[in-house]
Design a protein around this motif. Structure first.
Motif, PDB file in Angstrom:
ATOM      1  N   UNK A   5      -0.009   0.117 -10.749  1.00  0.00           N
ATOM      2  CA  UNK A   5      -0.733   0.768  -9.657  1.00  0.00           C
ATOM      3  C   UNK A   5      -2.237   0.528  -9.751  1.00  0.00           C
ATOM      4  N   UNK A   6      -2.868   0.388  -8.588  1.00  0.00           N
ATOM      5  CA  UNK A   6      -4.317   0.212  -8.459  1.00  0.00           C
ATOM      6  C   UNK A   6      -4.828   1.279  -7.505  1.00  0.00           C
ATOM      7  N   UNK A  12      -2.577   0.749  -4.262  1.00  0.00           N
ATOM      8  CA  UNK A  12      -1.772  -0.452  -4.072  1.00  0.00           C
ATOM      9  C   UNK A  12      -0.822  -0.511  -5.246  1.00  0.00           C
ATOM     10  N   UNK A  13       0.436  -0.851  -4.965  1.00  0.00           N
ATOM     11  CA  UNK A  13       1.397  -0.989  -6.046  1.00  0.00           C
ATOM     12  C   UNK A  13       1.873  -2.436  -6.131  1.00  0.00           C
ATOM     13  N   UNK A  14       1.979  -2.908  -7.353  1.00  0.00           N
ATOM     14  CA  UNK A  14       2.412  -4.272  -7.643  1.00  0.00           C
ATOM     15  C   UNK A  14       3.833  -4.195  -8.188  1.00  0.00           C
ATOM     16  N   UNK A  15       4.781  -4.755  -7.453  1.00  0.00           N
ATOM     17  CA  UNK A  15       6.188  -4.727  -7.834  1.00  0.00           C
ATOM     18  C   UNK A  15       6.395  -5.649  -9.041  1.00  0.00           C
ATOM     19  N   UNK A  71       0.846  -1.196   0.000  1.00  0.00           N
ATOM     20  CA  UNK A  71       0.000   0.000   0.000  1.00  0.00           C
ATOM     21  C   UNK A  71       0.876   1.239   0.000  1.00  0.00           C
ATOM     22  N   UNK A  72       0.311   2.310  -0.547  1.00  0.00           N
ATOM     23  CA  UNK A  72       1.036   3.575  -0.584  1.00  0.00           C
ATOM     24  C   UNK A  72       0.043   4.730  -0.604  1.00  0.00           C
ATOM     25  N   UNK A 106     -10.638   2.394  -8.101  1.00  0.00           N
ATOM     26  CA  UNK A 106     -10.901   1.166  -8.859  1.00  0.00           C
ATOM     27  C   UNK A 106     -10.333   1.190 -10.272  1.00  0.00           C
ATOM     28  N   UNK A 107      -9.460   2.143 -10.583  1.00  0.00           N
ATOM     29  CA  UNK A 107      -8.759   2.138 -11.868  1.00  0.00           C
ATOM     30  C   UNK A 107      -7.316   1.728 -11.618  1.00  0.00           C
TER      31      UNK A 107
END
Length: 165
Positions: free
Chosen positions: A37-38, A95-98, A17-18, A68-69
């Motif tokens: 990113x979400x 939320x970031x996905x590495x 999370x960020x 939600x994008x």
């Protein structure tokens, strides 16, 4: 569900999370991308091209991201350099996905590796066809992504026979 164990590893190991305060910059043109990113809450504004954060009051946004994008999916398929500037318009939670961790997990699972080898090629072809020379950090349309996923799953490599919509 396909690939259940790898999915849970992605959640535990690759996602975090960020937050950003209003007017904080998330990334700028030319920087190497590391995350998809979400958006959970807030509003982020994207300015395509090589712009400075100090110039945004004079610019028209290329895209506004809301809850939600998602954006920057490209980094999951290829080495990606940001094609614009992204600034938080309001307080933002996301939320970031590495991408590096995601790719390691996908490579470690033979089914996921096979899926993403085929999907990645289709994705890159589609990205180049749809955007010509104007590459952007904005994701492909959901309908396009669903079509690509269906095409991969229908391929003989997965032996899944899906009916056409």
């Amino acid at each position: 569900i396909l690939f259940t164990a790898p999915y849970s590893h992605i959640c535990w190991k690759a996602m975090s999370q960020r937050s950003l305060l209003a007017n904080d910059e998330l990334f700028s043109f030319g920087k190497e991308a590391q995350f998809m990113y979400f958006v959970v809450a807030g509003q982020l504004v994207y300015y395509q091209g090589n712009n400075l954060a100090t110039e945004v009051t004079k610019l028209e946004a290329s895209h506004t991201f809301l809850g939600e994008e998602s954006f920057c999916e490209q980094v999951l398929m290829l080495k990606w350099t940001h094609r614009g500037l992204l600034i938080a318009r309001t307080l933002c939670e996301f939320v970031q996905l590495d991408a590096a961790v995601f790719c390691d997990i996908a490579q470690a699972d033979s089914d996921m590796r096979g899926f993403f080898q085929i999907f990645g090629n289709l994705y890159c072809q589609t990205l180049l066809q749809q955007h010509d020379n104007e590459l952007t950090d904005v994701n492909l349309a959901n309908t396009v992504m669903h079509g690509l996923i269906s095409k991969v799953l229908k391929s003989s490599a997965f032996g899944i026979d899906l009916e056409d919509d």
